[in-house]
Design a protein around this motif. Structure first.
Motif, PDB file in Angstrom:
ATOM      1  N   LEU A  27      62.193  22.048  32.155  1.00  0.00           N
ATOM      2  CA  LEU A  27      62.040  21.451  30.839  1.00  0.00           C
ATOM      3  C   LEU A  27      60.602  21.048  30.591  1.00  0.00           C
ATOM      4  O   LEU A  27      60.136  21.024  29.463  1.00  0.00           O
ATOM      5  CB  LEU A  27      62.950  20.223  30.714  1.00  0.00           C
ATOM      6  N   THR A  30      58.441  24.834  29.599  1.00  0.00           N
ATOM      7  CA  THR A  30      58.578  25.572  28.347  1.00  0.00           C
ATOM      8  C   THR A  30      58.210  24.749  27.122  1.00  0.00           C
ATOM      9  O   THR A  30      57.367  25.157  26.331  1.00  0.00           O
ATOM     10  CB  THR A  30      60.004  26.128  28.219  1.00  0.00           C
ATOM     11  N   PRO A  31      58.802  23.532  26.902  1.00  0.00           N
ATOM     12  CA  PRO A  31      58.425  22.766  25.729  1.00  0.00           C
ATOM     13  C   PRO A  31      56.956  22.380  25.739  1.00  0.00           C
ATOM     14  O   PRO A  31      56.304  22.364  24.702  1.00  0.00           O
ATOM     15  CB  PRO A  31      59.328  21.526  25.804  1.00  0.00           C
ATOM     16  N   GLN A  34      54.875  25.041  24.446  1.00  0.00           N
ATOM     17  CA  GLN A  34      55.008  25.171  22.999  1.00  0.00           C
ATOM     18  C   GLN A  34      54.263  24.054  22.277  1.00  0.00           C
ATOM     19  O   GLN A  34      53.841  24.208  21.133  1.00  0.00           O
ATOM     20  CB  GLN A  34      56.481  25.121  22.604  1.00  0.00           C
ATOM     21  N   ALA A  85      62.376  19.915  23.238  1.00  0.00           N
ATOM     22  CA  ALA A  85      63.026  20.965  22.449  1.00  0.00           C
ATOM     23  C   ALA A  85      63.829  20.356  21.300  1.00  0.00           C
ATOM     24  O   ALA A  85      63.744  20.810  20.148  1.00  0.00           O
ATOM     25  CB  ALA A  85      63.923  21.820  23.341  1.00  0.00           C
ATOM     26  N   GLN A  86      64.613  19.322  21.596  1.00  0.00           N
ATOM     27  CA  GLN A  86      65.391  18.672  20.541  1.00  0.00           C
ATOM     28  C   GLN A  86      64.492  17.881  19.601  1.00  0.00           C
ATOM     29  O   GLN A  86      64.759  17.813  18.392  1.00  0.00           O
ATOM     30  CB  GLN A  86      66.448  17.749  21.160  1.00  0.00           C
ATOM     31  N   ARG A  88      61.522  18.641  18.610  1.00  0.00           N
ATOM     32  CA  ARG A  88      60.934  19.586  17.652  1.00  0.00           C
ATOM     33  C   ARG A  88      61.961  19.980  16.590  1.00  0.00           C
ATOM     34  O   ARG A  88      61.630  20.091  15.399  1.00  0.00           O
ATOM     35  CB  ARG A  88      60.402  20.813  18.392  1.00  0.00           C
ATOM     36  N   ARG A  89      63.202  20.193  17.001  1.00  0.00           N
ATOM     37  CA  ARG A  89      64.249  20.552  16.036  1.00  0.00           C
ATOM     38  C   ARG A  89      64.466  19.406  15.046  1.00  0.00           C
ATOM     39  O   ARG A  89      64.591  19.627  13.832  1.00  0.00           O
ATOM     40  CB  ARG A  89      65.551  20.866  16.764  1.00  0.00           C
ATOM     41  N   PHE A 293      67.297  22.653  26.511  1.00  0.00           N
ATOM     42  CA  PHE A 293      66.478  23.863  26.550  1.00  0.00           C
ATOM     43  C   PHE A 293      66.311  24.479  25.161  1.00  0.00           C
ATOM     44  O   PHE A 293      65.767  25.563  25.015  1.00  0.00           O
ATOM     45  CB  PHE A 293      67.097  24.886  27.501  1.00  0.00           C
ATOM     46  N   GLY A 294      66.848  23.803  24.147  1.00  0.00           N
ATOM     47  CA  GLY A 294      66.743  24.315  22.786  1.00  0.00           C
ATOM     48  C   GLY A 294      67.799  25.320  22.416  1.00  0.00           C
ATOM     49  O   GLY A 294      67.725  25.942  21.350  1.00  0.00           O
TER      50      GLY A 294
END
Length: 521
Positions: A27, A30-31, A34, A85-86, A88-89, A293-294
């Motif tokens: 975790l 990857t995030p 980004q 990930a969450q 950003r959403r 993980f999105g």
């Protein structure tokens, strides 16, 4: 507890800790990669007493106006990038999102407080900082988290009326009823928490002392352990939480070996504000893991809908849905109920006739499995722990069975054991199991629960009432249910003196039974 047994527990815990850390590391890659182009800001926030809390902030593209604020405390042992990930959403949906690493873990300062007063004060300081330094709307503040972050979010909402909505994912309402239910130490669960805390954080002297007392089975420390746990239980502050009026969503897993569903359901029933309760198959935090993980995830989808309605005022219908939402361990669909009491309103009593004596100190072959692994197998492949019921040695296991069911039966809710026990010693531990038994006698575990007693007169009967861990399980036609009781389970600490025996009887004036929440398919 003997040293070899403790070392085995540590090995089990280290395996679970390694899985947690691997997930945390992935975790974190990857995030973070980004984040370079995603508008993520890494900041230091002064928590209680000036302790530095590492945090990150994600804001919507339109930062010129105020937006609802969501604060996400990290899970036990996870770094601050856990929720990116969450975050950003949610930011893309119009929220300011601040995630912070709780004190004592990773790069944040201080020592682990185990959701104590310092953690609650930290949450208030984080809110102060966010409202002063981001385009956040102070009228629409939410908190959410997984596991440790979930518990801290509930505790913070009870102490801070600014928090308007909470999503507690795999959290707890009652810490003592989670890891010390039935007055029995859930030793594998505690060992996982202890080991992960040791590997990823800095334990306080208080937490080291409490865990040591927990492992030692020293009854003189019981009051200290209970008082410590009550201070860290949202149920202790329930009146304040209800007075503040936060909208509370609780989500958990049937097989959660750290925070079992019973205590969350009991907590939910006592909430008086807007509320929602969701249970799915799996173990601790596994139901919401893919969302970190999105990836598409039902838990996180409902979390966003919850905040959309109670922080943004969107009419998305979540307030008109049945507030109790369950997914069976046996099927893929969801079921809705108006409240928790309606889940197990239909019951069948299975008589536990006769008198049966068992010897203690030996695992009969019936047990609750291995922390995390067993429930994950049940979630992924519908493979719960099993036992060959006809082969269980009756010297160490008491066994009763129902008749065969002509049609499929749905177990929904909490099975309850009522019996009379006569011990040969003043202390002891027993574990009750409910099995789904097929035509060949292979039993699949439906539910279990431990019970420990102290201070009873040897040879004198006493009544026992025990709630098994709540569940949703479908028993196929042609199968039967079996209740098994033995005295040793790797999940729990046992308190049986060597050579002790337990007799289970069914007096005419107080028959023994197991009440199972059954409804015909």
């Amino acid at each position: 507890m003997g040293r070899p047994h403790r070392m085995a527990l540590r090995a089990t815990a280290m395996g679970a800790a390694s899985a947690t850390l691997v997930a945390g590391g992935v975790l974190g890659l990857t995030p973070a990669a980004q984040a370079a182009t995603g508008g993520v800001r890494y900041v230091d926030i002064a928590g209680d007493g000036g302790t530095v809390l590492k945090a990150n902030v994600v804001t919507p593209a339109d930062g010129a106006r105020s937006h609802p604020l969501i604060v996400l405390p990290t899970s036990w042992g996870f770094p601050q990038v856990e929720y990116l990930a969450q975050a950003r959403r949610l930011a893309d949906s119009g929220y300011v999102v601040l995630s912070y690493n709780v004190r004592g873990f990773w790069q944040s300062g201080g020592e682990i407080d185990v959701a104590g007063p310092h953690d609650v004060a930290d949450a208030a300081r984080v809110l102060d900082w966010a409202l002063a330094n981001t385009p956040s709307d102070p009228r629409n503040v939410g908190m959410a988290g997984v596991s440790y972050g979930a518990g801290i979010s509930l505790l913070a909402a009870a102490h801070d009326p600014r928090i308007k909505a909470v999503a507690s994912l795999s959290g707890w309402g009652d810490l003592i009823d989670s890891i010390y239910s039935g007055r029995t130490q859930h030793v594998q669960a505690a060992a996982v928490l202890d080991t992960v805390g040791t590997v990823t954080g800095r334990r306080s002297a208080e937490s080291r002392e409490v865990f040591s007392a927990f492992y030692s089975s020293d009854l003189s420390k019981e009051k200290t352990i209970v008082a410590w746990g009550q201070k860290r239980s949202p149920v202790t502050y329930l009146d304040q939480l209800n007075k503040n009026g936060a909208a509370v969503m609780l989500a958990g897993a049937w097989g959660d070996t750290i925070f079992p569903p019973n205590q969350s359901a009991a907590f939910y029933e006592r909430l008086t504000g807007p509320k929602r309760l969701e249970f799915r198959p799996g173990d601790h935090a596994t139901a919401e893991l893919t969302g970190l993980f999105g990836l598409p995830n039902d838990v996180w989808t409902d979390t966003e809908r919850w905040f959309d309605h109670y922080l943004k005022g969107e009419d998305n219908g979540i307030d008109r849905e049945q507030p109790v939402r369950l997914k069976s361990r046996s099927t893929s669909g969801y079921e809705g109920y108006p409240d928790w009491k309606s889940v197990d309103a239909t019951r069948e009593k299975i008589a536990l006739a006769g008198s049966t004596t068992i010897h203690t100190n030996v695992n009969s072959g019936a047990d609750g499995g291995i922390v995390f692994l067993s429930s994950i197998l049940d979630q992924a492949a519908k493979l719960p722990p099993v036992a060959a019921i006809p082969l269980l040695p009756r010297r160490w296991a008491a066994v009763w069975q129902s008749g065969r069911y002509a049609t499929e039966q749905r177990v929904r809710g909490t099975a309850k054991l009522h019996t009379t026990v006569t011990p040969t010693e003043e202390s002891g531990t027993l574990v009750a199991y409910l099995y789904d038994v097929g035509p060949l006698g292979l039993g699949k575990l439906v539910a279990n629960a431990p019970y420990t007693f102290h201070g009873h007169t040897p040879g004198k009967p006493f009544g026992l009432d025990l709630d098994l861990i709540s569940t949703a399980y479908d028993v196929p036609a042609g199968h039967r249910l079996a209740l098994v009781v033995d005295t040793v389970d790797p999940l729990y600490v046992e308190h049986n003196p060597s050579g002790a025996r337990l007799t289970f009887s069914s007096p005419a004036n107080d028959p023994s039974y197991v009440s199972v929440p059954l409804r015909e398919q």
